[in-house]
Each structure stands twice: as structure tokens, then as C-alpha cells.
Design an enzyme around this catalytic site. Structure first.
Site, mmCIF file in Angstrom:
data_model
loop_
_atom_site.group_PDB
_atom_site.id
_atom_site.type_symbol
_atom_site.label_atom_id
_atom_site.label_comp_id
_atom_site.label_asym_id
_atom_site.label_seq_id
_atom_site.Cartn_x
_atom_site.Cartn_y
_atom_site.Cartn_z
ATOM 1 N N ASP A 4 43.368 43.871 30.207
ATOM 2 C CA ASP A 4 43.270 42.417 30.382
ATOM 3 C C ASP A 4 42.066 41.802 29.682
ATOM 4 O O ASP A 4 41.828 40.599 29.814
ATOM 5 C CB ASP A 4 43.198 42.069 31.870
ATOM 6 C CG ASP A 4 44.550 42.175 32.555
ATOM 7 O OD1 ASP A 4 45.571 42.211 31.846
ATOM 8 O OD2 ASP A 4 44.578 42.218 33.805
ATOM 9 N N ARG B 35 39.615 45.178 36.623
ATOM 10 C CA ARG B 35 38.981 44.441 35.528
ATOM 11 C C ARG B 35 37.462 44.602 35.509
ATOM 12 O O ARG B 35 36.798 44.083 34.612
ATOM 13 C CB ARG B 35 39.332 42.951 35.619
ATOM 14 C CG ARG B 35 40.820 42.676 35.480
ATOM 15 C CD ARG B 35 41.114 41.231 35.146
ATOM 16 N NE ARG B 35 40.598 40.869 33.831
ATOM 17 C CZ ARG B 35 40.706 39.654 33.302
ATOM 18 N NH1 ARG B 35 41.291 38.685 33.986
ATOM 19 N NH2 ARG B 35 40.220 39.391 32.100
ATOM 20 N N ARG C 37 40.949 33.703 43.071
ATOM 21 C CA ARG C 37 40.021 34.600 42.384
ATOM 22 C C ARG C 37 38.570 34.199 42.691
ATOM 23 O O ARG C 37 37.936 34.784 43.559
ATOM 24 C CB ARG C 37 40.294 34.601 40.879
ATOM 25 C CG ARG C 37 41.688 35.106 40.491
ATOM 26 C CD ARG C 37 41.870 36.601 40.749
ATOM 27 N NE ARG C 37 43.147 37.083 40.274
ATOM 28 C CZ ARG C 37 43.402 37.497 39.035
ATOM 29 N NH1 ARG C 37 42.451 37.481 38.123
ATOM 30 N NH2 ARG C 37 44.599 37.925 38.700
ATOM 31 N N HIS D 121 44.236 30.781 38.527
ATOM 32 C CA HIS D 121 42.996 30.292 37.924
ATOM 33 C C HIS D 121 43.142 28.800 37.648
ATOM 34 O O HIS D 121 44.253 28.318 37.375
ATOM 35 C CB HIS D 121 42.730 30.991 36.579
ATOM 36 C CG HIS D 121 42.117 32.350 36.683
ATOM 37 N ND1 HIS D 121 42.426 33.380 35.821
ATOM 38 C CD2 HIS D 121 41.180 32.850 37.518
ATOM 39 C CE1 HIS D 121 41.724 34.458 36.134
ATOM 40 N NE2 HIS D 121 40.959 34.156 37.163
ATOM 41 N N CYS E 233 43.567 31.277 28.145
ATOM 42 C CA CYS E 233 43.067 32.541 28.694
ATOM 43 C C CYS E 233 42.437 33.422 27.622
ATOM 44 O O CYS E 233 41.564 34.232 27.919
ATOM 45 C CB CYS E 233 44.196 33.317 29.361
ATOM 46 S SG CYS E 233 44.723 32.655 30.945
#
Length: 273
Positions: free
Chosen positions: A68, A93, A139, A168, A266
Site C-alpha cells: 500500500d 502498513r 483511521r 479517509h 491517494c
């Protein structure tokens, strides 16, 4: 209104290690194989498009086991007041943090503040003129907003996300123009609770309000530079509305990277300062 583009300096990571090997958002399905060659070609197209629009692209190398990391927006927040790194919500992550912090420090954006609270960078914190809009609910935590305000010395406006598809802030809101004299945003109201919608109406009474058809193809995850808006080709209604507002939509297909839950925005971390 005549729209004026401003050149951006952007950090990107080529998806050489891209995969959907786990599931941490509703867009991900590890049972469906990823076409890495296609993801690379689409990412190369995004980079070429951004450079063709006059933006400077810099690259941070990814690493094995960090599929990611292509979504560099989540890796920090870079402002003239300082740089805040990421503290990822999911352990899958966490390995990205050291690589991104090292790159930012080496490029002159240090020292990088390492947050105590969970904070997924520009995925959830979007500068718009004098405002720092900050999402929470999935998140980045609400407590991280206070930490940001203390570290950067800027007020932070908290917005609560309530639909897990839009985990997000940058999946539900596009910064079209962050010029302090005429900041402009677009957002999907259904991604936010009512108090947050009220805040957005107060701050941006002339904002472009989008619909489920746009948000449902991750159309809000777009890159605005004050004139151009790089967005999903599937967000056709959004593109029409942008043209009517004086913007120039620039469609870029990132359908393979969408399978990891990311669109154009992103894939870029804006380097300000």
C-alpha cells in the site's frame, strides 16, 4: 470565473510491490488477483499526466511487503509550519513509516514529528486556504487533531466520517483550490455526520456538493490544482459539474489501484513549504 493552476510538488511511489494481500477497507478483496503490470501502467499514466500539467513529481522507493505504499498521501502531512509523519491504524502498513520519514528528512522536510496518536497523514488532513480539515471515525483519531494543532500551531477543523467506504477524508472531499483568497472544495454529504455537514456548509457555503454516483466510484479522490482536477473517468457527472464551475477535468484510469481502495489523490503527497 477564470481558474488559475498552481504548480505542485508531489511525492509518489511506483507500485512495484502492489498487491491486495489483506483487507483493511471495503474496496479490498484478497480473493481477486491483482494485475501488477496494469497497475504499473496506470500509475505511469498518472505520473505522466501530472508532469504534463506542470507539476513536479519526486519518487520515494517502496519496499517488499509494503503493497500500500503507492498511496503516499497517507504517509504524512507537509506544511510550511512543519512536517508530521504517519502513525498507521493497521499493522500491515506500519513498515512504511520509516521509509517515508527518512525520505522526507533527506529531502529537507524534517524534522519529521512522529505522532503519538494514530494519524494517516494527508489521507485525513487536507489544507484548504487557512483551514486544516481533518477527518476521523475510521483511521485517524480525533485525538490526533489536537496533536496536529499543537505541533503545527494551526487550528484544525474536525469532520466525522460515518460510511466505511469513505474511510479517509480524501475519499469524500476534494480540495479544488486551496488559495486563501478563494478556497473551493467539493464533498459528498453522505460520508459525514450531520454536525460535520453543518460545519462544511458554514465554512464553504458555495461548495460543490456531489452525489452517491460520484462518491461510489471513489470520484471524490481527486487532485485539484486550482484549474485542473485529475479524477476517475467513471465520475462523469462530477466532471460535468466541474466544467460548469470553470475547472478542467482530467480523467485518469486507476481502476487496478482502486482495488486497494485508492484513486489519484491517494497516490500523491503534496510537498508544501
Amino acid at each position: 470565473m477564470t481558474r488559475t493552476a498552481r504548480p505542485l510538488r508531489l511525492l509518489m511511489c511506483r507500485p512495484e510491490h502492489f498487491a491486495v494481500s489483506y483487507e483493511i477497507n471495503p474496496w479490498m478483496d484478497p480473493a481477486r488477483p491483482v494485475d501488477v503490470a496494469r497497475a504499473l501502467a496506470q500509475w505511469d499514466g498518472l505520473r505522466a499526466t501530472l508532469e504534463g500539467l506542470g507539476h513536479a513529481v519526486e519518487l520515494v522507493p517502496g519496499g517488499p511487503g509494503l503493497p500500500d505504499m503507492v498511496y503516499t498521501a497517507n504517509g504524512g502531512l507537509v506544511t510550511p509550519e512543519g512536517t508530521v509523519g504517519a502513525r498507521f491504524a493497521h499493522p500491515q502498513r506500519a513498515g512504511e513509516q520509516e521509509l517515508l520519514d527518512a525520505w522526507l528528512t533527506g529531502a529537507g522536510f524534517g524534522p519529521v514529528h512522529r505522532p503519538v496518536e494514530v494519524n494517516e497523514g494527508e489521507g485525513d488532513v487536507l489544507p484548504v486556504g487557512e483551514h486544516l480539515l481533518a477527518g476521523h471515525g475510521f483511521r485517524t483519531t480525533r485525538a490526533a487533531h489536537g496533536e496536529l494543532a499543537r505541533v503545527l500551531g494551526r487550528p484544525v477543523t474536525s469532520l466525522r466520517l460515518v460510511d466505511p467506504r469513505f474511510y479517509h477524508l480524501d475519499t469524500a472531499l476534494t480540495v479544488l483550490d486551496d488559495d486563501p483568497d478563494h478556497p473551493d472544495v467539493a464533498y459528498f454529504p453522505g460520508a459525514f455526520d450531520e454536525p460535520s455537514r453543518a460545519v462544511l456548509r458554514e465554512l464553504f457555503p458555495g461548495a460543490l456538493v456531489t452525489d452517491e454516483a460520484t462518491a461510489g466510484v471513489l470520484g471524490m479522490n481527486a487532485i485539484g490544482d486550482g484549474r485542473h482536477v485529475v479524477l476517475s473517468p467513471r465520475a462523469t457527472g462530477y466532471a460535468r459539474a466541474l466544467r460548469e464551475r470553470g475547472y478542467e477535468p482530467v480523467p485518469v484510469d486507476l481502476s487496478e489501484l482502486l482495488r486497494g481502495g485508492g484513486g489519484p489523490k491517494c497516490c500523491v503527497l503534496v510537498l508544501r513549504g
